[in-house]
Motif scaffolding. Structure first.
Motif, mmCIF file in Angstrom:
data_model
loop_
_atom_site.group_PDB
_atom_site.id
_atom_site.type_symbol
_atom_site.label_atom_id
_atom_site.label_comp_id
_atom_site.label_asym_id
_atom_site.label_seq_id
_atom_site.Cartn_x
_atom_site.Cartn_y
_atom_site.Cartn_z
ATOM 1 N N MET A 65 0.830 -1.208 0.000
ATOM 2 C CA MET A 65 0.000 0.000 0.000
ATOM 3 C C MET A 65 0.866 1.261 0.000
ATOM 4 S SD MET A 65 -3.056 -0.989 -0.345
ATOM 5 C CE MET A 65 -2.700 -2.548 -1.124
ATOM 6 N N THR A 66 2.014 1.198 0.660
ATOM 7 C CA THR A 66 2.948 2.325 0.635
ATOM 8 C C THR A 66 3.437 2.570 -0.783
ATOM 9 O OG1 THR A 66 3.612 1.923 2.926
ATOM 10 C CG2 THR A 66 5.133 3.202 1.562
ATOM 11 N N ALA A 67 3.729 1.495 -1.498
ATOM 12 C CA ALA A 67 4.146 1.637 -2.900
ATOM 13 C C ALA A 67 3.029 2.275 -3.723
ATOM 14 C CB ALA A 67 4.552 0.277 -3.480
ATOM 15 N N CYS A 68 1.796 1.903 -3.460
ATOM 16 C CA CYS A 68 0.666 2.503 -4.180
ATOM 17 C C CYS A 68 0.568 3.995 -3.898
ATOM 18 C CB CYS A 68 -0.635 1.799 -3.817
ATOM 19 S SG CYS A 68 -0.746 0.106 -4.432
ATOM 20 N N GLU A 69 0.799 4.388 -2.653
ATOM 21 C CA GLU A 69 0.786 5.813 -2.310
ATOM 22 C C GLU A 69 1.874 6.548 -3.088
ATOM 23 O OE1 GLU A 69 -1.617 7.328 -0.633
ATOM 24 O OE2 GLU A 69 -2.538 5.354 -0.380
ATOM 25 N N ARG A 70 2.994 5.897 -3.266
ATOM 26 C CA ARG A 70 4.096 6.497 -4.040
ATOM 27 C C ARG A 70 3.656 6.721 -5.483
ATOM 28 N NH1 ARG A 70 8.334 9.153 -4.972
ATOM 29 N NH2 ARG A 70 10.073 8.288 -6.110
ATOM 30 N N ILE A 71 2.869 5.810 -6.029
ATOM 31 C CA ILE A 71 2.345 6.003 -7.386
ATOM 32 C C ILE A 71 1.483 7.254 -7.447
ATOM 33 C CG2 ILE A 71 0.683 5.044 -9.067
ATOM 34 C CD1 ILE A 71 1.990 2.325 -8.568
ATOM 35 N N GLY A 72 0.718 7.498 -6.397
ATOM 36 C CA GLY A 72 -0.090 8.717 -6.342
ATOM 37 C C GLY A 72 0.763 9.969 -6.386
ATOM 38 N N VAL A 73 1.891 9.945 -5.677
ATOM 39 C CA VAL A 73 2.814 11.085 -5.689
ATOM 40 C C VAL A 73 3.406 11.257 -7.088
ATOM 41 C CG1 VAL A 73 5.030 11.915 -4.783
ATOM 42 C CG2 VAL A 73 3.351 10.905 -3.227
ATOM 43 N N LEU A 74 3.763 10.146 -7.728
ATOM 44 C CA LEU A 74 4.399 10.209 -9.043
ATOM 45 C C LEU A 74 3.438 10.614 -10.157
ATOM 46 C CD1 LEU A 74 6.570 6.971 -8.794
ATOM 47 C CD2 LEU A 74 7.396 9.342 -8.696
ATOM 48 N N THR A 75 2.180 10.188 -10.048
ATOM 49 C CA THR A 75 1.226 10.412 -11.149
ATOM 50 C C THR A 75 0.168 11.467 -10.862
ATOM 51 O OG1 THR A 75 -0.330 8.722 -10.373
ATOM 52 C CG2 THR A 75 1.458 7.997 -11.875
ATOM 53 N N ASN A 76 -0.033 11.780 -9.596
ATOM 54 C CA ASN A 76 -1.110 12.688 -9.198
ATOM 55 C C ASN A 76 -2.462 12.186 -9.703
ATOM 56 O OD1 ASN A 76 -2.061 14.948 -7.817
ATOM 57 N ND2 ASN A 76 -2.040 16.211 -9.666
ATOM 58 N N SER A 77 -2.642 10.860 -9.661
ATOM 59 C CA SER A 77 -3.868 10.249 -10.167
ATOM 60 C C SER A 77 -4.448 9.312 -9.116
ATOM 61 C CB SER A 77 -3.568 9.461 -11.446
ATOM 62 O OG SER A 77 -4.658 8.636 -11.794
ATOM 63 N N LYS A 78 -5.629 9.667 -8.617
ATOM 64 C CA LYS A 78 -6.303 8.800 -7.652
ATOM 65 C C LYS A 78 -6.649 7.451 -8.287
ATOM 66 C CE LYS A 78 -10.331 8.508 -4.586
ATOM 67 N NZ LYS A 78 -10.304 7.085 -4.644
ATOM 68 N N ALA A 79 -7.020 7.466 -9.562
ATOM 69 C CA ALA A 79 -7.365 6.216 -10.247
ATOM 70 C C ALA A 79 -6.150 5.282 -10.305
ATOM 71 C CB ALA A 79 -7.885 6.498 -11.649
ATOM 72 N N GLN A 80 -4.960 5.829 -10.541
ATOM 73 C CA GLN A 80 -3.747 5.002 -10.561
ATOM 74 C C GLN A 80 -3.494 4.376 -9.192
ATOM 75 O OE1 GLN A 80 -1.985 3.984 -13.032
ATOM 76 N NE2 GLN A 80 -1.876 5.525 -14.611
ATOM 77 N N VAL A 81 -3.712 5.154 -8.132
ATOM 78 C CA VAL A 81 -3.542 4.634 -6.770
ATOM 79 C C VAL A 81 -4.563 3.531 -6.512
ATOM 80 C CG1 VAL A 81 -3.668 5.193 -4.303
ATOM 81 C CG2 VAL A 81 -2.588 6.801 -5.898
ATOM 82 N N ASP A 82 -5.811 3.782 -6.867
ATOM 83 C CA ASP A 82 -6.868 2.783 -6.652
ATOM 84 C C ASP A 82 -6.583 1.510 -7.444
ATOM 85 O OD1 ASP A 82 -8.137 4.583 -4.996
ATOM 86 O OD2 ASP A 82 -9.664 5.159 -6.467
ATOM 87 N N TRP A 83 -6.101 1.655 -8.680
ATOM 88 C CA TRP A 83 -5.775 0.487 -9.513
ATOM 89 C C TRP A 83 -4.641 -0.306 -8.860
ATOM 90 C CZ3 TRP A 83 -8.370 -1.240 -13.752
ATOM 91 C CH2 TRP A 83 -7.780 -2.284 -14.465
ATOM 92 N N CYS A 84 -3.639 0.401 -8.373
ATOM 93 C CA CYS A 84 -2.504 -0.246 -7.710
ATOM 94 C C CYS A 84 -2.981 -1.019 -6.483
ATOM 95 C CB CYS A 84 -1.477 0.813 -7.321
ATOM 96 S SG CYS A 84 -0.037 0.174 -6.444
#
Length: 194
Positions: free
Chosen positions: A105-124
């Motif tokens: 889940m921490t890695a998914c949060e990092r995706i949110g920082v990198l992409t600024n996309s809630k959908a990307q975080v949710d997909w992760c």
């Protein structure tokens, strides 16, 4: 046909890195994961810093039931490019597969920082839940990401599902039942990693 063509190209020039990458990708697409790993290994011999080859190799390792090795591959790719979204997504899925959900889940949060996309975080998060065996939770999360994701995100998923032969609908960035069905089918299949 593509595999045969790539073998011919590689017979003539075995060190052709783009051809090796493409060959590995074709093999991975055809679920010939052990051979795909071999192709990515050859790329990494020629180009040890090829983070995409590391990610692709890690995805194939995850697909062959070696999540610890996939974690190592993702970390190696991130050591080269710490802003790699594909490497971070792989890390999350592999960590979930070895039971490290908090880290996933921490890695998914990092995706949110990198992409600024809630959908990307949710997909992760959904992909991590799916790797952890929580398929029904994952499917609900995948559907939510598709229904709330921005057009570019949904288009990317449409293209991904189409390349796997699971989706034949329009590639227009609009979520639809055919896309949801394709993602659901992949999520419940043992050999389909989202």
């Amino acid at each position: 046909a593509a595999i045969i063509l790539m073998r011919d190209v590689l017979d003539e020039n075995p060190g052709n890195v783009p051809a090796l990458m493409f060959y590995g990708d074709i093999l991975a697409h055809d679920r010939k994961l052990a051979k795909a790993i071999e192709a990515y290994d050859k790329v990494l011999l020629a180009e040890p810093g090829n983070s995409q080859a590391m990610v692709n190799r890690g995805s194939a390792l995850l697909g062959t039931g070696r999540p610890s090795s996939a974690v190592n591959a993702a970390n190696a790719a991130l050591a080269i490019s710490d802003k790699s979204v594909p490497a971070t997504a792989l890390l999350s899925k592999a960590q979930a597969a070895v039971g490290e959900m908090r880290e996933a889940m921490t890695a998914c949060e990092r995706i949110g920082v990198l992409t600024n996309s809630k959908a990307q975080v949710d997909w992760c998060r959904a992909a991590a839940q799916n790797q952890a065996g929580n398929t029904f939770v994952a499917v609900r999360m995948f559907i939510s990401a598709l229904n709330t994701g921005e057009q570019g995100f949904v288009r990317e998923k449409q293209i991904g599902m189409r390349s796997r032969g699971l989706y034949s609908g329009a590639v227009n960035g609009t979520s639809n039942q055919d896309l949801i069905d394709a993602v659901t089918k992949c999520a419940v299949a043992e050999d389909c990693i989202l």
